[in-house]
Structure formats: structure tokens, C-alpha cells
Design an enzyme around this catalytic site. Structure first.
Site, short mmCIF file in Angstrom:
data_model
loop_
_atom_site.label_atom_id
_atom_site.label_comp_id
_atom_site.label_asym_id
_atom_site.label_seq_id
_atom_site.Cartn_x
_atom_site.Cartn_y
_atom_site.Cartn_z
N ARG A 182 -8.11 -1.38 1.09
CA ARG A 182 -6.77 -1.68 1.38
C ARG A 182 -6.55 -1.67 3.15
O ARG A 182 -5.89 -2.27 3.73
CB ARG A 182 -5.69 -0.71 0.90
CG ARG A 182 -5.36 -0.68 -0.37
CD ARG A 182 -4.46 0.32 -1.11
NE ARG A 182 -3.06 -0.14 -0.58
CZ ARG A 182 -1.91 0.84 -0.75
NH1 ARG A 182 -2.22 1.86 -1.55
NH2 ARG A 182 -0.89 0.33 -0.43
N CYS A 235 -0.56 6.57 5.35
CA CYS A 235 -0.98 5.66 3.90
C CYS A 235 -0.21 4.49 3.71
O CYS A 235 0.40 3.60 4.48
CB CYS A 235 -1.15 7.03 3.01
SG CYS A 235 0.47 7.61 2.43
#
Length: 277
Positions: A182, A235
Site C-alpha cells: 500500500r 496509516c
């Protein structure tokens, strides 16, 4: 700040309970793919633990423009905490069964609101069971708590935070707690834009945990942050970054959380996006 100020082991929790000392137990079962942990709670939880919904009680989805998991207000935290039975001067222990995400979120939210004495069960539910701890299936009905929060705005609460504008001009070490694929922009299962904030370095939240889900005092990220004057963490939406913040704080390193994280940053087309390492 020491490890015992953030974490509690299963053995120490069992000793605390066996000695008859009061404790409030919060079951914060949550996973990215299964955000509702009620079924897991009903299947077995620590005796006396109350279920806490990360989505409904540790997040305020009525707030717009601040990512997928906006922080709740202090008033909402106080009402929820009292409903859970959190009491002034009484130990509160949050636990989960997935990479410390739910318990770290609860620890961060309650601590940021100014509630003292909150700890994360190191190793989570698995550590409790491995230590011989019992489970029960009956839902807990705690007596109302009396705790008061000290901060109405958690974005300016007892723990350091970063706004998107702060991040844009951040001159410290910015940690991205998402999975490497990611971070690199190779996969993005949740947000519409893949990549990371320019200048950030990848420090997956799982990297601060052992294979058993225990917070590591030898995590690689600790070596990275030793010489940094400022440390920030983000995050996808401010949940798993709290695991990194907690892990660092347990080792005496303070890191500021960007609560909106990638979900807020990537939603603004004016913000730059980086890919690759």
C-alpha cells in the site's frame, strides 16, 4: 514514559484481578475486513469485559473531511466511557484479537481525551488464553462509570496530533504504518488513490509486534527514530498508526498521530502523492 505506562501483560492483569483490585475491561474487537466485532465478543471474552465498537464509539462518522475514522468529541468519549464503566482512579485495560489495532485505538482515544490509567493488553486475547485466562460468553452489564474527560477536542488533546497542513510542512520523520504494497502504491484496497505522502518512510504497524502480537522492544523502527527530533505517524485512517504510536511510546519515544491519515490526505486532489520506495 515506561512500558508499564502503556502496556500490561496477561500475567500482571491476572494477578491484578486475583488480588481483588478493580479493573475495567474493554473488548475492542475490530479488523479491517471485519469491523464489527460483536460476534467475536459473544463467542468468548475476558470475564466482565464490555464490548466497545471502534466504528460507533471510537469514531465520529458525522464529521466530514477528516478521513474514514474521524475522532469523536470529548463529550462523546466521556459518555461512552461512563457507559462502559470506566471509573476515575481505576485501571482500564483494552484488548483485541487482531494486531493490537482496536486496543491501540481505544488507548489513544481515551488517553487523548485526558483519561488516565488506560493500558493495552500486550499480546491481546491470545496472550490471555495462553496464560490460562478464562473466557465467558455472557454480555457484561457494568455499573455506570464516573470518569471525566479533560479535553473536548481530541485533535488538540493530551496526545500530540498532526493536521494535513502540519504534515505538508513536517520537518521530522514521518512514518507510514500501512503494509508495504500500500505504501508503494501497488495495491490500495480501501482508498481511491494509491501511494503515500511524499517524504514518508514505511514502518508497518505489524513491525512493532512479535509473531505472538507482543510489542517488541527491539523493533527496527526504534532504531530509525532514535535520532529524530520529531516523529509523526499515519496509516489508512488513523487506526493502525496508533499501534506504532503506542509501541514507540512504550519505549520512551513520543510520536504525533495524523488522525485523518491517507484517507484524508488522498481525498484532497491538491495534495501530492508519491509511489514506490
Amino acid at each position: 514514559m515506561t512500558r508499564a505506562d502503556v502496556l500490561i501483560t496477561a500475567a500482571d492483569l491476572a494477578e491484578h484481578i486475583a488480588a481483588g483490585r478493580p479493573v475495567t475491561l474493554l473488548d475492542v474487537r475490530w479488523q479491517l475486513a471485519q469491523p464489527d466485532g460483536r460476534a467475536a465478543y459473544r463467542a468468548g471474552h475476558l470475564p466482565g469485559a464490555v464490548y466497545v465498537s471502534l466504528e460507533d464509539e471510537l469514531t465520529d462518522h458525522t464529521v466530514s473531511g477528516r478521513g474514514r475514522h474521524p475522532l469523536p468529541s470529548g463529550a462523546a468519549v466521556e459518555a461512552s466511557a461512563r457507559r462502559w464503566g470506566v471509573r476515575d482512579g481505576v485501571l482500564t485495560v483494552a484488548y483485541d484479537d487482531w494486531n493490537r489495532a482496536g486496543s491501540a485505538r481505544a488507548w489513544w482515544v481515551l488517553t487523548a481525551a485526558g483519561i488516565d490509567g488506560v493500558r493495552i493488553l500486550d499480546g491481546g486475547l491470545a496472550a490471555w488464553v495462553a496464560a490460562g485466562g478464562a473466557l465467558e460468553t455472557d454480555a457484561a452489564t457494568p455499573s455506570p462509570g464516573d470518569v471525566r474527560v479533560a479535553h473536548e477536542d481530541l485533535y488538540r488533546g493530551a496526545l500530540p496530533t498532526l493536521t494535513a497542513d502540519d504534515v505538508a510542512q513536517f520537518d521530522g520523520l514521518l512514518l507510514d504504518a500501512r503494509a508495504p504494497e500500500r505504501f508503494r502504491g501497488e495495491a490500495e484496497p480501501v482508498d481511491p488513490v494509491a501511494g503515500h505522502i511524499p517524504g514518508a518512510v514505511n514502518a508497518p504497524s505489524t513491525g512493532v509486534l512479535s509473531a505472538e502480537g507482543i510489542f517488541r522492544s527491539d523493533a527496527d523502527v526504534l532504531e530509525r527514530v532514535r535520532g529524530a527530533e520529531k516523529v509523526g505517524a499515519y496509516c489508512g485512517s488513523g487506526v493502525t498508526a496508533a499501534v506504532v504510536v503506542a509501541g514507540l511510546r512504550a519505549e520512551g519515544v513520543e510520536a504525533a498521530l495524523f488522525p485523518g491519515s491517507w484517507s484524508q490526505w488522498s481525498a484532497d486532489p491538491s495534495r501530492p502523492v508519491a509511489t514506490g520506495e
